[in-house]
Design an enzyme around this catalytic site. Structure first.
Site, PDB file in Angstrom:
ATOM      1  N   LYS A 252     -32.761  80.710  77.790  1.00 34.57           N
ATOM      2  CA  LYS A 252     -33.417  80.400  79.064  1.00 34.57           C
ATOM      3  C   LYS A 252     -32.678  81.012  80.252  1.00 34.57           C
ATOM      4  O   LYS A 252     -33.195  81.028  81.373  1.00 34.57           O
ATOM      5  CB  LYS A 252     -33.562  78.895  79.217  1.00 34.57           C
ATOM      6  CG  LYS A 252     -34.517  78.293  78.195  1.00 34.57           C
ATOM      7  CD  LYS A 252     -34.529  76.785  78.226  1.00 34.57           C
ATOM      8  CE  LYS A 252     -35.539  76.230  77.205  1.00 34.57           C
ATOM      9  NZ  LYS A 252     -35.243  76.649  75.827  1.00 34.57           N
TER      10      LYS A 252
ATOM     11  N   LYS B 294     -27.432  77.890  83.746  1.00 41.78           N
ATOM     12  CA  LYS B 294     -26.730  78.555  82.643  1.00 41.78           C
ATOM     13  C   LYS B 294     -26.513  80.038  82.940  1.00 41.78           C
ATOM     14  O   LYS B 294     -25.524  80.632  82.492  1.00 41.78           O
ATOM     15  CB  LYS B 294     -27.508  78.380  81.334  1.00 41.78           C
ATOM     16  CG  LYS B 294     -27.626  76.938  80.862  1.00 41.78           C
ATOM     17  CD  LYS B 294     -26.280  76.303  80.574  1.00 41.78           C
ATOM     18  CE  LYS B 294     -25.706  76.752  79.267  1.00 41.78           C
ATOM     19  NZ  LYS B 294     -24.423  76.073  78.956  1.00 41.78           N
TER      20      LYS B 294
END
Length: 600
Positions: free
Chosen positions: A414, A426
């Protein structure tokens, strides 16, 4: 400790074996004398033959005992026993040959017998054992409660499984036939069980023989083959079981307990990553290793795999004490949580982390701690920021300060072209890791992979719980796809990364083809045997229809491993991230329209 007495039936069987072997030498001698000389020999020759037979029997008993042929070392009729029997016969033949040169009674012995008798005696001895084993297998009866079963695969794995079922009178299966697509095996019979046909006739063969279970025993079966046969069997109203590839079975020897229900991982599974054990052992063995998020699905499996390589110290850190209890129990067989290597701390708390680094001074860090549930982070982006960004920065800066040699940040697919809070936090964590990788001693890199099968809170857990509750199963969209991998495979990649990765890189596993979530839901419903409804709920905010492994500006190369791509990400310095924080709107110097830049 007193020695246990050998059962009488075992003693009897061994005595019979000795008598059979002695008789084999005598019978072989008589047969060769009759066929070669038609029993027309002189008295001195007969005397030498009697002496030869007596000596052969005596030497066979001595050599067989020395090689433990008569002491239960081998299964009767097994290949290993055949090798031992051949070695015993060879020793007897050599000793008899030497005896002819020095013993006077052998002066008249026909020399041709010395070459012809031993092979014939070996043939007789082996034939007796094989006949005994065949009779023993056929004489065994299945349990009256055993299910009629078909074994799919008449190769080595299928043969091993069939033999185990045949010799185990308590086996829950009664094999009535074999299925194999190789036309050359259509007339084959294994242990009295025939090959009845191929895949096209499977359902008819099963119904004709009242079969309730089909066991796939092909070590090289592809994912597509497993899926197709499972569909065929389950649609035919039978139970489908699977024997894992022999390479995955401990010691490579099939056991009846290895037969198991098919798992969704078998349907979605791919090629396993081949691990370079030597390079891994080099950087883990004898080293101090820290795993953050050690109580999670990935962190705990990482800890278990790292432990196998013998680190000098394995420090497990998590903010969930129950999760730490579980991972300590799985690794050490105890869950007292009373040792300093079990660390209860939150990566958000920099001051709590510092004494941990000061005390243990880790040399390798696997950073698995993160918040990962996409819809929850969409509601609470500040929490994603605090853990996935600031928490990662805390661990990175302390790792750099205390001289960590290898740092592996665990990321997600993702983070490629991110649209959600999870993906963007992230992504920033990857960029922070890259920045440290270019400025710090040691190797700092990230590993990116897709959805992990069976991880805590994963789609599989959700679907299975919904099925257990009677449904419905909720799927966001009929066309949505995701990449999948198993927990051991994901953990293996992470460990491999530190061995082959370079500073500031992101390593991406070849995830194969993406899988439709709807297909997974249908598979689980079929496997459950229940009538479960599927409800489509629509895509959630910032959720992608199809995940990506690479961002648009990333070009992966595979310099070291055929299944692992290396990409670079643009580094971001720690002092450049704060304008991205959700709370940045409170700072008058930050324009409101940029407060959630990179998040919403």
């Amino acid at each position: 400790m007193p020695m246990q007495a050998v059962p009488m039936h075992t003693v009897t069987r061994r005595l019979v074996m000795i008598l059979w072997d002695c008789g084999s030498w005598l019978a072989a001698t008589a047969m060769i004398v009759g066929t070669r000389y038609e029993f027309y020999l002189t008295d001195p020759q007969w005397t030498s033959i009697y002496l030869y037979g007596a000596a052969a029997c005596a030497l066979q008993v001595v050599s067989g005992t020395a090689l433990k042929l008569y002491r239960g070392r081998y299964r009767v009729g097994a290949f290993d026993e055949a090798i031992g029997l051949a070695a015993s016969t060879l020793w007897v033949a050599i000793l008899l040959g030497l005896g002819m040169l020095v013993v006077r009674g052998f002066d008249a012995f026909p020399r041709g017998l010395a070459l012809l008798v031993p092979p014939m005696a070996l043939l007789f001895m082996a034939a007796g054992r094989w006949l005994y084993r065949a009779w023993n297998v056929r004489a065994r009866h299945s349990s009256p409660d055993a299910e009629n079963a078909l074994i799919y695969g008449a190769g080595d794995a299928g043969y091993q499984l069939l033999r185990l079922i045949k010799v185990d009178s308590s086996s829950p299966y009664r094999v009535v036939g074999l299925i194999d697509d190789d036309k050359r095996k259509r007339n084959l019979t294994l242990l009295g069980v025939p090959v009845l046909g191929g895949r096209k006739k499977l359902v008819k063969i099963a119904h004709d023989n009242d079969v309730t279970t089909v066991i796939l025993a092909i070590s090289s079966a592809s994912t597509e083959m497993v899926r197709d046969i499972a569909d065929l069997v389950e649609q035919g109203g039978m139970r489908f079981l699977l024997l894992p590839p022999v390479a995955q079975i401990l010691g490579g020897r099939v056991k009846l307990s290895d037969v198991r229900e098919i798992d969704i991982a078998d349907i979605l599974g791919r090629r396993q990553v081949e691990t370079d054990i030597e390079s891994i052992a080099d950087y883990l063995t004898g080293k101090r290793v820290l795993v953050t998020g050690a109580g999670g699905s990935i962190g705990s499996e990482l800890a278990r795999q790292v432990h196998k390589f013998g680190p000098s110290e394995l420090i497990l850190l998590d903010r969930d004490e129950s999760a730490l209890h579980g991972v300590q129990l799985s690794i050490y067989g105890k869950g007292l949580l009373d040792t300093p290597d079990m660390v209860l701390a939150d990566i958000r708390d920099r001051e709590a982390l510092r004494p941990i680094f000061e005390r243990h001074r880790p040399e390798v860090v696997f950073h698995a701690a993160a918040l990962k549930h996409l819809p929850m982070l969409e509601q609470y982006p500040e929490e994603g920021w605090k853990t996935n960004v600031l928490g990662t920065l805390n661990v990175l800066e302390l790792a750099a300060e205390y001289g960590v040699r290898q740092f592996v940040n665990i990321s997600t697919d993702k983070a490629a072209n991110p649209t959600s809070v999870l993906g963007k936090t992230k992504r920033i964590a990857e960029q922070l890791t890259a920045w440290h990788g270019r400025r710090c001693e040691g190797t700092y890199l990230s590993v990116r992979f897709g959805n992990v099968l069976g991880s805590r809170g994963s789609m599989l857990h959700t679907f299975r719980q919904q099925i257990n509750m009677g449904g419905p199963i909720t799927v966001t969209h009929p066309e949505i796809t995701r990449y999948f991998m198993t927990i051991p495979e994901a953990s293996e990649l992470v460990i491999q990364a530190a061995a082959i990765g370079r500073d500031a890189e992101v390593l991406v596993l070849d995830m194969g083809e993406p899988v439709k979530i709807l297909d997974v839901a249908k598979r689980l419903i079929t496997h459950s045997g229940k009538d479960i409804e599927i409800v489509f709920t629509g895509l959630r905010p910032n959720e992608k229809m199809h995940e990506e492994l690479f961002s648009v500006d990333e070009d992966g190369t595979r310099p070291f491993h055929p299944l692992i791509s290396h990409v670079t990400v643009s580094p971001v310095a720690p002092d450049q991230i704060y304008h991205l924080a959700p709370h940045a709107a409170a700072d008058s110097s930050t324009p409101p329209e940029r407060a959630f830049d990179g998040f919403r």
